[in-house]
Design an enzyme around this catalytic site. Structure first.
Site, PDB file in Angstrom:
ATOM      1  N   ASP A  35     -13.960 -36.498  23.193  1.00 46.76           N
ATOM      2  CA  ASP A  35     -12.443 -36.272  23.259  1.00 46.76           C
ATOM      3  C   ASP A  35     -12.005 -36.975  24.494  1.00 46.76           C
ATOM      4  O   ASP A  35     -12.118 -36.511  25.655  1.00 46.76           O
ATOM      5  CB  ASP A  35     -12.556 -34.728  23.609  1.00 46.76           C
ATOM      6  CG  ASP A  35     -10.815 -34.192  23.629  1.00 46.76           C
ATOM      7  OD1 ASP A  35     -10.694 -33.209  24.369  1.00 46.76           O
ATOM      8  OD2 ASP A  35      -9.959 -35.134  23.450  1.00 46.76           O
ATOM      9  N   SER A 199       5.055 -46.851  25.149  1.00 44.09           N
ATOM     10  CA  SER A 199       5.141 -47.585  24.382  1.00 44.09           C
ATOM     11  C   SER A 199       6.631 -47.934  24.146  1.00 44.09           C
ATOM     12  O   SER A 199       7.397 -46.886  24.369  1.00 44.09           O
ATOM     13  CB  SER A 199       4.589 -47.172  23.074  1.00 44.09           C
ATOM     14  OG  SER A 199       5.177 -47.941  21.888  1.00 44.09           O
TER      15      SER A 199
HETATM   16  C1  LIG Z   1      -7.873 -29.058  29.573  1.00 46.84           C
HETATM   17  C2  LIG Z   1      -7.112 -30.329  29.888  1.00 46.84           C
HETATM   18  C3  LIG Z   1      -7.577 -30.860  31.106  1.00 46.84           C
HETATM   19  C4  LIG Z   1      -7.041 -31.140  28.549  1.00 46.84           C
HETATM   20  C5  LIG Z   1      -6.208 -30.720  27.410  1.00 46.84           C
HETATM   21  N1  LIG Z   1      -6.533 -31.497  26.308  1.00 46.84           N
HETATM   22  C6  LIG Z   1      -6.263 -30.943  25.085  1.00 46.84           C
HETATM   23  O1  LIG Z   1      -6.016 -30.128  24.621  1.00 46.84           O
HETATM   24  C7  LIG Z   1      -6.170 -32.222  23.957  1.00 46.84           C
HETATM   25  C8  LIG Z   1      -7.697 -32.412  23.662  1.00 46.84           C
HETATM   26  O2  LIG Z   1      -7.959 -33.506  23.085  1.00 46.84           O
HETATM   27  C9  LIG Z   1      -8.073 -31.281  22.466  1.00 46.84           C
HETATM   28  C10 LIG Z   1      -9.413 -31.377  22.036  1.00 46.84           C
HETATM   29  C11 LIG Z   1      -9.720 -30.519  20.714  1.00 46.84           C
HETATM   30  C12 LIG Z   1      -9.821 -28.922  21.097  1.00 46.84           C
HETATM   31  C13 LIG Z   1     -10.258 -28.271  19.909  1.00 46.84           C
HETATM   32  C14 LIG Z   1     -11.435 -28.741  19.243  1.00 46.84           C
HETATM   33  C15 LIG Z   1     -11.615 -30.084  19.025  1.00 46.84           C
HETATM   34  C16 LIG Z   1     -11.058 -31.032  20.194  1.00 46.84           C
HETATM   35  N2  LIG Z   1      -7.170 -31.559  21.280  1.00 46.84           N
HETATM   36  C17 LIG Z   1      -6.250 -30.563  21.138  1.00 46.84           C
HETATM   37  O3  LIG Z   1      -6.139 -29.263  21.468  1.00 46.84           O
HETATM   38  C18 LIG Z   1      -5.548 -30.874  19.744  1.00 46.84           C
HETATM   39  C19 LIG Z   1      -6.124 -29.876  18.568  1.00 46.84           C
HETATM   40  C20 LIG Z   1      -6.666 -30.878  17.388  1.00 46.84           C
HETATM   41  O4  LIG Z   1      -5.522 -31.998  16.999  1.00 46.84           O
HETATM   42  C21 LIG Z   1      -7.134 -30.098  16.274  1.00 46.84           C
HETATM   43  C22 LIG Z   1      -8.486 -30.219  16.419  1.00 46.84           C
HETATM   44  C23 LIG Z   1      -9.407 -29.422  15.654  1.00 46.84           C
HETATM   45  C24 LIG Z   1      -9.563 -30.003  14.232  1.00 46.84           C
HETATM   46  C25 LIG Z   1     -10.291 -29.368  13.134  1.00 46.84           C
HETATM   47  C26 LIG Z   1     -10.767 -28.015  13.702  1.00 46.84           C
HETATM   48  C27 LIG Z   1     -10.520 -27.467  14.982  1.00 46.84           C
HETATM   49  C28 LIG Z   1      -9.849 -28.071  15.823  1.00 46.84           C
HETATM   50  N3  LIG Z   1      -6.946 -30.601  14.962  1.00 46.84           N
HETATM   51  C29 LIG Z   1      -6.012 -30.164  14.319  1.00 46.84           C
HETATM   52  O5  LIG Z   1      -5.172 -29.158  14.689  1.00 46.84           O
HETATM   53  O6  LIG Z   1      -5.483 -30.735  13.197  1.00 46.84           O
HETATM   54  C30 LIG Z   1      -4.738 -30.183  12.084  1.00 46.84           C
HETATM   55  C31 LIG Z   1      -3.188 -30.287  12.834  1.00 46.84           C
HETATM   56  C32 LIG Z   1      -4.642 -31.353  10.939  1.00 46.84           C
HETATM   57  C33 LIG Z   1      -5.136 -28.881  11.650  1.00 46.84           C
HETATM   58  C34 LIG Z   1      -4.878 -30.068  27.638  1.00 46.84           C
HETATM   59  O7  LIG Z   1      -4.233 -31.228  27.522  1.00 46.84           O
HETATM   60  O8  LIG Z   1      -4.741 -29.014  28.063  1.00 46.84           O
END
Ligand SMILES: CC(C)C[C@H](NC(=O)C[C@H](O)[C@H](CC1CCCCC1)NC(=O)CC[C@H](O)[C@H](Cc1ccccc1)NC(=O)OC(C)(C)C)C(=O)O
Length: 327
Positions: A35, A199
């Site tokens: 990630d 961008s």
């Molecule tokens: C704690 C911070 C330092 C960093 C923190 N970073 C993020 O939240 C972004 C980061 O890339 C996080 C990392 C994800 C967290 C959840 C598990 C998977 C990784 N991204 C996220 O939090 C974004 C969530 C994802 O896009 C989900 C992932 C997912 C897919 C399938 C099943 C479950 C979860 N996809 C998702 O929802 O896909 C759909 C819309 C097609 C259903 C923030 O900005 O708060």
């Protein structure tokens, strides 16, 4: 020295991308979600309630001769999708694609939210954003890549994600044969702890380029391409059957409709996401959900997997820059 590890989509929708990681001595192999949008390496473990860990592979520090508890350390993280996890901290040897880091902080989950319990495709995350985003207290820990970078041939890693096919995460070298076009580099701003860049314009299908400054992050942990409403509305205006679906919380359209491509500027070049990648997944019957959706004014745009799949992305810590090459 270098490392090279394959990744594969977690499911038929390319929701996540999974890579096997070896932790401890002897090696315990866990499928983890790399990630670039967060900075903690955390795993399901022998300390995760067994009801929550069911269906997941776990890390058992007591079975590793090289594990050490970091006394008094804890972590707690909440992600953009409101999933969360927390726990305590060990250090151990962590190998990815044949490259080993000793003394890597391995954050052991004592609590995971329901999304993680249900998502048995991963047994944790490898955070590859900047060290400043790490949540360990009282002493922040470094990411695996940060620890590796001084020993790698070059302080870079690349992400090659593909639709319903294997890809790779390469560390310490750039395999330009993975790309069809040249790599264009743009500087990152490091203030928020992400691989954040600007961008300057976009284009829809073969249309003219529109000036629009997008401040976004390259995030392998976010499934979709999330941009400002003005861009997203302009895109789906070109999709005859598109409508905003409140229940799905996004634009949907008729699965049989041919979608235009979407291009975004990277420096003086552009990366084009083919319409086929924007036809993300069927939601019901003949209705499909778009891979380009609104960033809901979260204040930052997210170039997630839908955009990264169209490119070879170079995360260059040494020069604090991002490289994008068309695939
Ligand atoms: C704690 C911070 C330092 C960093 C923190 N970073 C993020 O939240 C972004 C980061 O890339 C996080 C990392 C994800 C967290 C959840 C598990 C998977 C990784 N991204 C996220 O939090 C974004 C969530 C994802 O896009 C989900 C992932 C997912 C897919 C399938 C099943 C479950 C979860 N996809 C998702 O929802 O896909 C759909 C819309 C097609 C259903 C923030 O900005 O708060």
């Amino acid at each position: 020295q270098t490392g090279s590890a394959p990744n594969h989509p977690s499911d038929s929708e390319d929701d996540e991308y999974i890579t096997n990681v070896s932790i401890g001595t002897p090696a315990q192999v866990l499928p983890l979600d790399f990630d670039t949008g967060s900075s903690d390496l955390w795993v399901f473990s022998s300390e995760t309630p067994s009801s929550s860990a069911r269906g997941h592979t776990i890390y058992t520090p007591s079975k590793s001769s090289t594990s050490k508890k970091v006394s008094g350390a804890s972590w707690s993280i909440t992600y953009g999708d409101n999933s969360s996890s927390s726990g305590d901290v060990y250090t151990d040897t962590v190998s990815i694609g044949g490259f080993s880091v000793t003394g890597q902080a391995v954050e052991s989950a004592t609590k995971v939210s329901s999304q993680f319990v249900q998502d048995t495709s991963n047994s944790g995350l490898v955070g590859l954003a900047l060290d400043s985003g790490n949540t360990v207290k009282p002493t922040k820990q470094k990411t695996w890549f940060s620890n590796a970078s001084s020993h790698l041939a070059s302080p870079v890693f690349t992400a090659d994600l593909n639709h319903q096919a294997d890809g790779s995460y390469n560390f310490g070298f750039i395999d330009t044969s993975l790309a069809s076009g040249p790599i264009t580099y743009v500087p990152i701003s490091t203030g928020n702890g992400f691989w954040e860049f600007t961008s300057s314009s976009y284009a829809i299908g073969g249309g003219s380029s529109k000036k629009h400054s997008t401040d976004g992050i390259a995030d392998t942990g976010t499934t979709l391409l999330l941009l400002d409403d003005t861009i997203v509305d302009a895109y789906y205006n070109q999709v005859q059957s598109a409508q905003y679906d409140d229940s799905q919380e996004g634009y949907t359209f008729d699965c049989s409709e041919d979608l235009p491509s979407f291009s975004f500027a990277v420096g003086s070049s552009t990366i084009t996401v083919p319409g086929s990648l924007i036809n993300f997944a069927p939601v019901d019957g003949n209705t499909c959900f778009g891979g380009l959706q609104s960033d809901d004014g979260i204040g930052i745009s997210i170039f997630g997997d839908v955009a990264i799949k169209a490119a070879l992305v170079v995360f260059d810590l040494g020069n604090k820059r991002l490289g994008w090459a068309q695939k």
